[in-house]
Scaffold this motif. Structure first.
Motif, PDB file in Angstrom:
ATOM      1  N   ALA A  12      49.947  16.918  30.504  1.00 55.12           N
ATOM      2  CA  ALA A  12      49.912  16.829  31.964  1.00 55.12           C
ATOM      3  C   ALA A  12      50.063  18.210  32.593  1.00 55.12           C
ATOM      4  N   LEU A  13      50.937  19.055  32.013  1.00 54.05           N
ATOM      5  CA  LEU A  13      51.124  20.409  32.519  1.00 54.05           C
ATOM      6  C   LEU A  13      49.855  21.228  32.339  1.00 54.05           C
ATOM      7  N   ASP A  14      49.230  21.134  31.178  1.00 54.27           N
ATOM      8  CA  ASP A  14      47.991  21.880  30.923  1.00 54.27           C
ATOM      9  C   ASP A  14      46.894  21.477  31.910  1.00 54.27           C
ATOM     10  N   GLU A  15      46.786  20.176  32.188  1.00 54.72           N
ATOM     11  CA  GLU A  15      45.760  19.698  33.116  1.00 54.72           C
ATOM     12  C   GLU A  15      46.009  20.218  34.523  1.00 54.72           C
ATOM     13  N   LEU A  16      47.260  20.203  34.961  1.00 53.13           N
ATOM     14  CA  LEU A  16      47.589  20.696  36.297  1.00 53.13           C
ATOM     15  C   LEU A  16      47.339  22.195  36.408  1.00 53.13           C
ATOM     16  N   LEU A  17      47.697  22.947  35.362  1.00 51.26           N
ATOM     17  CA  LEU A  17      47.453  24.391  35.380  1.00 51.26           C
ATOM     18  C   LEU A  17      45.958  24.689  35.440  1.00 51.26           C
ATOM     19  N   TYR A  18      45.181  23.902  34.716  1.00 47.68           N
ATOM     20  CA  TYR A  18      43.714  24.073  34.731  1.00 47.68           C
ATOM     21  C   TYR A  18      43.171  23.845  36.146  1.00 47.68           C
ATOM     22  N   LEU A  19      43.632  22.792  36.795  1.00 45.06           N
ATOM     23  CA  LEU A  19      43.155  22.496  38.144  1.00 45.06           C
ATOM     24  C   LEU A  19      43.591  23.569  39.140  1.00 45.06           C
ATOM     25  N   LEU A  20      44.818  24.038  39.003  1.00 47.40           N
ATOM     26  CA  LEU A  20      45.316  25.073  39.918  1.00 47.40           C
ATOM     27  C   LEU A  20      44.528  26.368  39.771  1.00 47.40           C
ATOM     28  N   ARG A  21      44.173  26.718  38.547  1.00 49.88           N
ATOM     29  CA  ARG A  21      43.408  27.956  38.335  1.00 49.88           C
ATOM     30  C   ARG A  21      42.004  27.857  38.932  1.00 49.88           C
ATOM     31  N   GLY A  22      41.543  26.650  39.188  1.00 48.33           N
ATOM     32  CA  GLY A  22      40.230  26.473  39.793  1.00 48.33           C
ATOM     33  C   GLY A  22      40.246  26.535  41.304  1.00 48.33           C
ATOM     34  N   GLU A  23      41.419  26.716  41.897  1.00 48.32           N
ATOM     35  CA  GLU A  23      41.534  26.766  43.361  1.00 48.32           C
ATOM     36  C   GLU A  23      41.480  28.209  43.865  1.00 48.32           C
ATOM     37  N   PRO A  24      40.569  28.519  44.790  1.00 50.17           N
ATOM     38  CA  PRO A  24      40.420  29.896  45.296  1.00 50.17           C
ATOM     39  C   PRO A  24      41.680  30.457  45.944  1.00 50.17           C
ATOM     40  N   SER A  25      42.486  29.599  46.546  1.00 49.73           N
ATOM     41  CA  SER A  25      43.677  30.078  47.252  1.00 49.73           C
ATOM     42  C   SER A  25      44.817  30.460  46.310  1.00 49.73           C
ATOM     43  N   VAL A  26      44.702  30.083  45.037  1.00 51.32           N
ATOM     44  CA  VAL A  26      45.766  30.357  44.061  1.00 51.32           C
ATOM     45  C   VAL A  26      45.453  31.648  43.316  1.00 51.32           C
ATOM     46  N   THR A  27      46.331  32.619  43.455  1.00 49.25           N
ATOM     47  CA  THR A  27      46.099  33.928  42.823  1.00 49.25           C
ATOM     48  C   THR A  27      46.914  34.127  41.548  1.00 49.25           C
ATOM     49  N   GLU A  28      47.980  33.352  41.403  1.00 54.33           N
ATOM     50  CA  GLU A  28      48.851  33.508  40.231  1.00 54.33           C
ATOM     51  C   GLU A  28      49.430  32.138  39.884  1.00 54.33           C
ATOM     52  N   VAL A  29      49.339  31.754  38.602  1.00 52.51           N
ATOM     53  CA  VAL A  29      49.804  30.440  38.167  1.00 52.51           C
ATOM     54  C   VAL A  29      50.724  30.592  36.954  1.00 52.51           C
ATOM     55  N   HIS A  30      51.853  29.882  36.999  1.00 52.82           N
ATOM     56  CA  HIS A  30      52.761  29.836  35.859  1.00 52.82           C
ATOM     57  C   HIS A  30      53.124  28.384  35.580  1.00 52.82           C
ATOM     58  N   GLY A  31      53.463  28.086  34.336  1.00 52.02           N
ATOM     59  CA  GLY A  31      53.857  26.738  33.959  1.00 52.02           C
ATOM     60  C   GLY A  31      55.202  26.741  33.270  1.00 52.02           C
ATOM     61  N   ALA A  32      55.956  25.649  33.458  1.00 57.79           N
ATOM     62  CA  ALA A  32      57.262  25.507  32.816  1.00 57.79           C
ATOM     63  C   ALA A  32      57.434  24.063  32.378  1.00 57.79           C
ATOM     64  N   GLY A  33      58.119  23.879  31.241  1.00 54.05           N
ATOM     65  CA  GLY A  33      58.314  22.543  30.700  1.00 54.05           C
ATOM     66  C   GLY A  33      59.624  21.900  31.083  1.00 54.05           C
ATOM     67  N   ASP A  34      60.510  22.656  31.741  1.00 59.75           N
ATOM     68  CA  ASP A  34      61.781  22.082  32.186  1.00 59.75           C
ATOM     69  C   ASP A  34      62.375  22.939  33.291  1.00 59.75           C
ATOM     70  N   ALA A  35      63.500  22.489  33.849  1.00 60.44           N
ATOM     71  CA  ALA A  35      64.107  23.181  34.977  1.00 60.44           C
ATOM     72  C   ALA A  35      64.608  24.567  34.607  1.00 60.44           C
ATOM     73  N   THR A  36      65.163  24.719  33.410  1.00 61.77           N
ATOM     74  CA  THR A  36      65.685  26.020  32.982  1.00 61.77           C
ATOM     75  C   THR A  36      64.581  27.061  32.927  1.00 61.77           C
ATOM     76  N   ALA A  37      63.458  26.700  32.317  1.00 59.87           N
ATOM     77  CA  ALA A  37      62.320  27.622  32.245  1.00 59.87           C
ATOM     78  C   ALA A  37      61.772  27.909  33.633  1.00 59.87           C
ATOM     79  N   ALA A  38      61.763  26.883  34.493  1.00 64.41           N
ATOM     80  CA  ALA A  38      61.259  27.068  35.851  1.00 64.41           C
ATOM     81  C   ALA A  38      62.098  28.086  36.616  1.00 64.41           C
ATOM     82  N   LEU A  39      63.412  27.975  36.525  1.00 58.83           N
ATOM     83  CA  LEU A  39      64.288  28.911  37.233  1.00 58.83           C
ATOM     84  C   LEU A  39      64.147  30.326  36.684  1.00 58.83           C
ATOM     85  N   ARG A  40      63.938  30.440  35.369  1.00 59.72           N
ATOM     86  CA  ARG A  40      63.730  31.754  34.764  1.00 59.72           C
ATOM     87  C   ARG A  40      62.454  32.407  35.317  1.00 59.72           C
TER      88      ARG A  40
END
Length: 248
Positions: A12-40
């Motif tokens: 699900a994360l990979d699919e969302l990242l793929y879709l986000l990278r296809g959006e012109p307004s998005v210049t930088e994309v990062h993914g995280a698998g949990d809250a700890t990684a997200a905060l980092r």
């Protein structure tokens, strides 16, 4: 804009990242698998928007959104989930949007436009009585955002509620009691089956020993008022729809 996607399910994360990278307004994309990684990632890279799954082990999406809301410059929150029954709680936390899985590219684009509008006009969405709160409604695979200000009355249908607006009605998986509590400042439960927008009331009508409330909506509507609610309804109509309801 810089976007962080958080989901503990890798496909699900990979699919969302793929879709986000296809959006012109998005210049930088990062993914995280949990809250700890997200905060980092937020500490090292920052983000203008965070797309959050709700059901995650450890700190779940709702809890993480609460943490992010305490940031000095909090990112916009968009929840991404397979369950629509968290919508009221999500918007209580100030979410900009609420996406249902599987996410479609056009719906993602609409969410990013809402994020951009939110960022361009900080504070413009502020609404002390919550009239800008929206409920996501799914119909034939299309998500519609129904604003609270569009709702004339709400009807209980078991564990669901039917929102009646000027353009039609929408069945949502939210109990009437939840909306009654969330919308206390502008709505009143006049009957066990009905919650009405006080700003939409055009009058009261007595029929024998019963009272009916008249509303404007898609057409003239009259709904029954239980006897014990007649006094409070009259008081709140006289003093204004956003008068705090009486505590019993």
């Amino acid at each position: 804009m810089r976007v962080l996607a958080v989901d503990d399910e890798q496909p699900a994360l990979d699919e969302l990242l793929y879709l986000l990278r296809g959006e012109p307004s998005v210049t930088e994309v990062h993914g995280a698998g949990d809250a700890t990684a997200a905060l980092r990632i937020l500490r090292s890279h920052g983000a203008d928007a965070v797309f959050l799954d709700i059901n995650m082990p450890g700190l779940d999406g709702m809890e993480l959104a609460g943490v992010l809301g305490e940031f000095a410059n909090p990112p916009a929150i968009v929840f991404v989930t397979a369950h629509e029954d968290h919508a009221v709680a999500a918007f209580d936390l100030g979410a900009v949007d609420y996406l249902l899985k599987p996410v479609r590219q056009e719906r993602l684009g609409a969410a990013l436009r809402r994020v951009a509008a939110h960022r361009a006009r900080p504070g413009a969405e502020a609404d002390p009585v919550g009239n800008n709160e929206v409920i996501p409604v799914e119909l034939a695979g299309v998500t519609t955002l129904v604003h609270r200000s569009q709702v004339s009355w709400v009807e209980a249908e078991g564990d669901y509620a039917r929102l009646h607006t000027d353009t039609g009605s929408h069945l949502v998986r939210i109990p009437l009691s939840a909306l009654q509590e969330r919308w206390r400042d502008g709505f009143l439960r006049v009957h066990r089956s009905y919650l009405v927008a006080l700003g939409r009331v055009t009058g009261l009508r007595t029929v024998g020993s019963s009272t009916r409330v008249c509303l404007r909506g898609a057409g003239p509507v009259e709904l029954p008022v239980s006897r014990r609610q007649v006094r409070e309804l009259k008081q709140r109509l006289v003093h204004g729809p956003h008068t705090p309801p009486e505590r019993r």
